[in-house]
Design a protein around this motif. Sequence first.
Motif, PDB file in Angstrom:
ATOM      1  N   THR A   1       0.835  -1.210   0.000  1.00  0.00           N
ATOM      2  CA  THR A   1       0.000   0.000   0.000  1.00  0.00           C
ATOM      3  C   THR A   1       0.864   1.251   0.000  1.00  0.00           C
ATOM      4  O   THR A   1       0.606   2.202  -0.748  1.00  0.00           O
ATOM      5  CB  THR A   1      -0.917   0.002   1.234  1.00  0.00           C
ATOM      6  N   ALA A   2       1.914   1.253   0.833  1.00  0.00           N
ATOM      7  CA  ALA A   2       2.820   2.405   0.855  1.00  0.00           C
ATOM      8  C   ALA A   2       3.511   2.584  -0.485  1.00  0.00           C
ATOM      9  O   ALA A   2       3.652   3.705  -0.987  1.00  0.00           O
ATOM     10  CB  ALA A   2       3.853   2.231   1.965  1.00  0.00           C
ATOM     11  N   GLY A   3       3.938   1.473  -1.102  1.00  0.00           N
ATOM     12  CA  GLY A   3       4.610   1.569  -2.397  1.00  0.00           C
ATOM     13  C   GLY A   3       3.690   2.074  -3.492  1.00  0.00           C
ATOM     14  O   GLY A   3       4.074   2.926  -4.303  1.00  0.00           O
ATOM     15  N   ILE A   4       2.457   1.566  -3.534  1.00  0.00           N
ATOM     16  CA  ILE A   4       1.506   2.002  -4.563  1.00  0.00           C
ATOM     17  C   ILE A   4       1.114   3.457  -4.334  1.00  0.00           C
ATOM     18  O   ILE A   4       0.968   4.248  -5.284  1.00  0.00           O
ATOM     19  CB  ILE A   4       0.269   1.093  -4.560  1.00  0.00           C
ATOM     20  N   ALA A   5       0.932   3.853  -3.086  1.00  0.00           N
ATOM     21  CA  ALA A   5       0.600   5.256  -2.799  1.00  0.00           C
ATOM     22  C   ALA A   5       1.740   6.180  -3.217  1.00  0.00           C
ATOM     23  O   ALA A   5       1.508   7.254  -3.794  1.00  0.00           O
ATOM     24  CB  ALA A   5       0.291   5.427  -1.315  1.00  0.00           C
ATOM     25  N   ALA A   6       2.987   5.782  -2.931  1.00  0.00           N
ATOM     26  CA  ALA A   6       4.137   6.590  -3.360  1.00  0.00           C
ATOM     27  C   ALA A   6       4.197   6.675  -4.877  1.00  0.00           C
ATOM     28  O   ALA A   6       4.490   7.743  -5.445  1.00  0.00           O
ATOM     29  CB  ALA A   6       5.430   5.990  -2.806  1.00  0.00           C
TER      30      ALA A   6
ATOM     31  N   PHE B   1      -4.175   7.921  -2.461  1.00  0.00           N
ATOM     32  CA  PHE B   1      -4.446   7.004  -1.368  1.00  0.00           C
ATOM     33  C   PHE B   1      -5.653   6.119  -1.665  1.00  0.00           C
ATOM     34  O   PHE B   1      -5.621   4.906  -1.433  1.00  0.00           O
ATOM     35  CB  PHE B   1      -4.663   7.793  -0.070  1.00  0.00           C
ATOM     36  N   VAL B   2      -6.726   6.725  -2.181  1.00  0.00           N
ATOM     37  CA  VAL B   2      -7.913   5.935  -2.518  1.00  0.00           C
ATOM     38  C   VAL B   2      -7.582   4.934  -3.617  1.00  0.00           C
ATOM     39  O   VAL B   2      -8.007   3.763  -3.588  1.00  0.00           O
ATOM     40  CB  VAL B   2      -9.064   6.859  -2.934  1.00  0.00           C
ATOM     41  N   GLY B   3      -6.802   5.387  -4.614  1.00  0.00           N
ATOM     42  CA  GLY B   3      -6.417   4.480  -5.692  1.00  0.00           C
ATOM     43  C   GLY B   3      -5.610   3.307  -5.179  1.00  0.00           C
ATOM     44  O   GLY B   3      -5.789   2.167  -5.622  1.00  0.00           O
ATOM     45  N   ALA B   4      -4.688   3.573  -4.231  1.00  0.00           N
ATOM     46  CA  ALA B   4      -3.885   2.486  -3.671  1.00  0.00           C
ATOM     47  C   ALA B   4      -4.759   1.486  -2.929  1.00  0.00           C
ATOM     48  O   ALA B   4      -4.591   0.270  -3.065  1.00  0.00           O
ATOM     49  CB  ALA B   4      -2.811   3.060  -2.741  1.00  0.00           C
ATOM     50  N   VAL B   5      -5.719   1.996  -2.143  1.00  0.00           N
ATOM     51  CA  VAL B   5      -6.602   1.104  -1.382  1.00  0.00           C
ATOM     52  C   VAL B   5      -7.460   0.260  -2.311  1.00  0.00           C
ATOM     53  O   VAL B   5      -7.591  -0.960  -2.144  1.00  0.00           O
ATOM     54  CB  VAL B   5      -7.471   1.931  -0.417  1.00  0.00           C
TER      55      VAL B   5
END
Length: 874
Positions: free
Chosen positions: A498-503, A840-844
């Motif tokens: 999640t942290a990687g996709i959000a970054a 953030f929403v996209g990562a979730v």
Amino acid sequence: MRSLYRLGLLLLPPGFRRLYARELLEEAGHELSEHRPGLRRTACAVWLAADLLRTIVREWWDVIRSESGNGLVGGVLVDARWALRSLRRSPAFMFTVTGTLALGIGASTTALGLFDAYLLRSLPYPDSERLMAMWPEQNWSRSMVEMARDGLPALDDVAGVGGATLVLQDGGEPVELFAAHATVNLLDVVGVPPRRGRGFVVGDGAPGAEPVALLSHTLWVERFGGDRGVVGRSIELGGDGHLRRTVVGILPEDYLPLQGRGVDVWVPVVIDPAAEEYDNSYFMAAIGRLAPGATPARAATDTRSWADRVRESQPGWFSAAEVARATAVPLAAERTASRRTALLIAMSAALLVLIVACANVANLIVARTTARERELSVRAALGAGRTRTARLVIVEVCLLAAVGCVLGTLVAYGFVRILEARMPAALPSWGLSFDLRWIVGAVGLASASAMVAGAAPAVQAARRDPAAAMSGGRGASDRRGASRLQELLSAGQLALATAGIAAMGLLGRSLVELGKVDPGFDRTNAVTFRVTAPPAAYPGDDDVVRFFREARAALAAVPGVEHVGFGSRVPLGGGDSRTTVAPEGMERADGEPAPEAWHRLVTPGYLEALGTRILDGRIPIASDDRDDLPKLVVINEAAARLFWPDEPSAVGKRFYGPGRVEWLTVAGVVENVRERGPRSAVLPGLYIPHRDWPWRSMYAMVRTRQDPTTLVPALKEAIWSVAGGVPVTRLQTLGELVERGLQPARLLTVLAAIAGSVTLLLGALGIYGVVSHTVARRTRELGVRAALGADRSQLLRGELEVATRIVSLGLFVGLLAAWMAGNGLRSVLHGVGALDPPSFVGAVVLLGTVAYAAASIPARRAARVDPARVIREE
């Protein structure tokens, strides 16, 4: 002391501790009580601690020897043979684990190599830790270098070096060379003597001295065939007011120019205190060497004090704010400062991949260990102790790590070769050597990864109850422990993913916002290239002006060309030329320096070809380029607002400009051009007629009605029709220049995308493995439930409960990690906040969708279980 000793007893083997711990504690207490507080009691405590340490080592060694059967080495070899046979029977597991480790180790080893090359390794100069970058934010003049040599007691010497362009017309086709203008003491300060011939001497920098040059080893070999006789020969090397220069030396092959790659020739800076450019030409960077016993902190203090003294003695040279920034920093740190943030981000991304890879490997090993619980329990029941059982797992993991280490080294080597071929600017100018330290780093990472990945499964295997195996049970508590461990590992993988996709989302959106920034010119259908007026045919300033006038006419005659002009620099092309100006009517306080602006020397047609919009007044046309008319210039909007903030129009205003010109009259105001890229601040800018300051090397700016690359051959022929053989270099479109300005942000986005994608894949594999393992354990239960009437939807919901628990925990922790990642990336984001909702929403959504998709595969397979087959197998 007794409490510390009691804690130390916990490190003894459990069996020995149960038998002798009380006795050892009483004996230690008796020994301590015989001595009064002071030196004797302290010495007694040290002796007791040493004796306890020897006891711990001896007893654990006895335990290991007793459980290994044939001794430690023999036991490990037996376990290794058993592990190899076991792994051959599970090729899918072996390939998955080694491939995952190879990816994590390869990425981390490459990042560690870059980190070492940029931030840890010394520069390739003798005693490079003594080299200092002096006042790196300030361009230096000749006079500043001369004053600093005597005014900085913390330094042995100070040298200056800047860039220049020369044309070599000796030994073949004319070619443009990148030259370094250096003070004669540069090589002495750096500590690198020439390989052949001599370096510069004091007389080389005197007015009227014979023009000399030092050649790079590459130019010497490629252009002159390594001819030793070139030293002492006069070659036609035009530029900087000279037509010929005498080669006095050849630099070593491994010498790294202070400007980085690509310096072909070094020429001395002429020091003439009577010349106008002695004080007013700021084009050099200053390098100093620390005196013996001096420290960088002292050099920084001396530099600031010296700058303050210069400001007092030369009012108007520097502002108080500039003097406050005067400092001296180690040269290695200054050379890597611009890349430090990118390196830390790359390092974080690589370590993220490695951590997720270790978690995934641990998850796979837990699943494999749990699936073999009967075998391991039977071994324990037949006499294998806990240490032996744990060692079986650890040896297997170490074998996998060894293979992963070899593959990871190959992956790192491939990454380096890709960087060298595709992104050479991402590598240090002194190269990135794939040496023994990389192998050691890979082995260290593989060993650490093995310990991390195998620790939990080894402990889990050692805790198995042999009675459960003898009674035919499966050890429900052990299964629950393994399941909890797998779920935690999978949740951790999803959190990191999640942290990687959000970054990745933050950097991607930042890149999009950077691409939307208006550069101040039209990037389409325009091409630029560099041309240098040949000194032999055009020796004087008037001749240079005539050459570019003729070249402009020849280019304009090419079919398809709409506008054409020449400029001293192009936007985003690198380099900077600044000058001080004195606007008419602008009042300044006593001691306040004159305002500063960058300037470009341009011919008629340059601004039209650049595609810059005019906001006020007009752009001078060719008929304005006459000596009997006022000197007309164009300024940008930032200059108009700074020089005349209260005036409705700057057109017709005057200011005292740089160089040999006097009053300059504003003919027009154009929009701001982001000369340094979309992130840079907009500074005041001047467009000065080339005839007033005739530079020999200029950039052609050609705007066409079609794809400009199709006209490149015709454009070259047009230049050669004016002067045959003139080098046409640095050819690129404006669109390519804009893309190059976005390259650092694009590189960070690509790194984040790779890290995010890999962690997403590994996270999906982790949750797939957990659900598959859960289904495999509950096959009989599912078959019984199906036989009793449970439909498929009920079975599917039951199996997805595990995935829901993992995904919920992973996403919750992942959002916290993403928030921390956003704060860490704040300095490299543009137009996007650290808490960007779409990212953030996209990562979730992405993580949740992928995780449930991965979990649904084994869950649906479980829902289709055949009750009769399951019960028959049981």
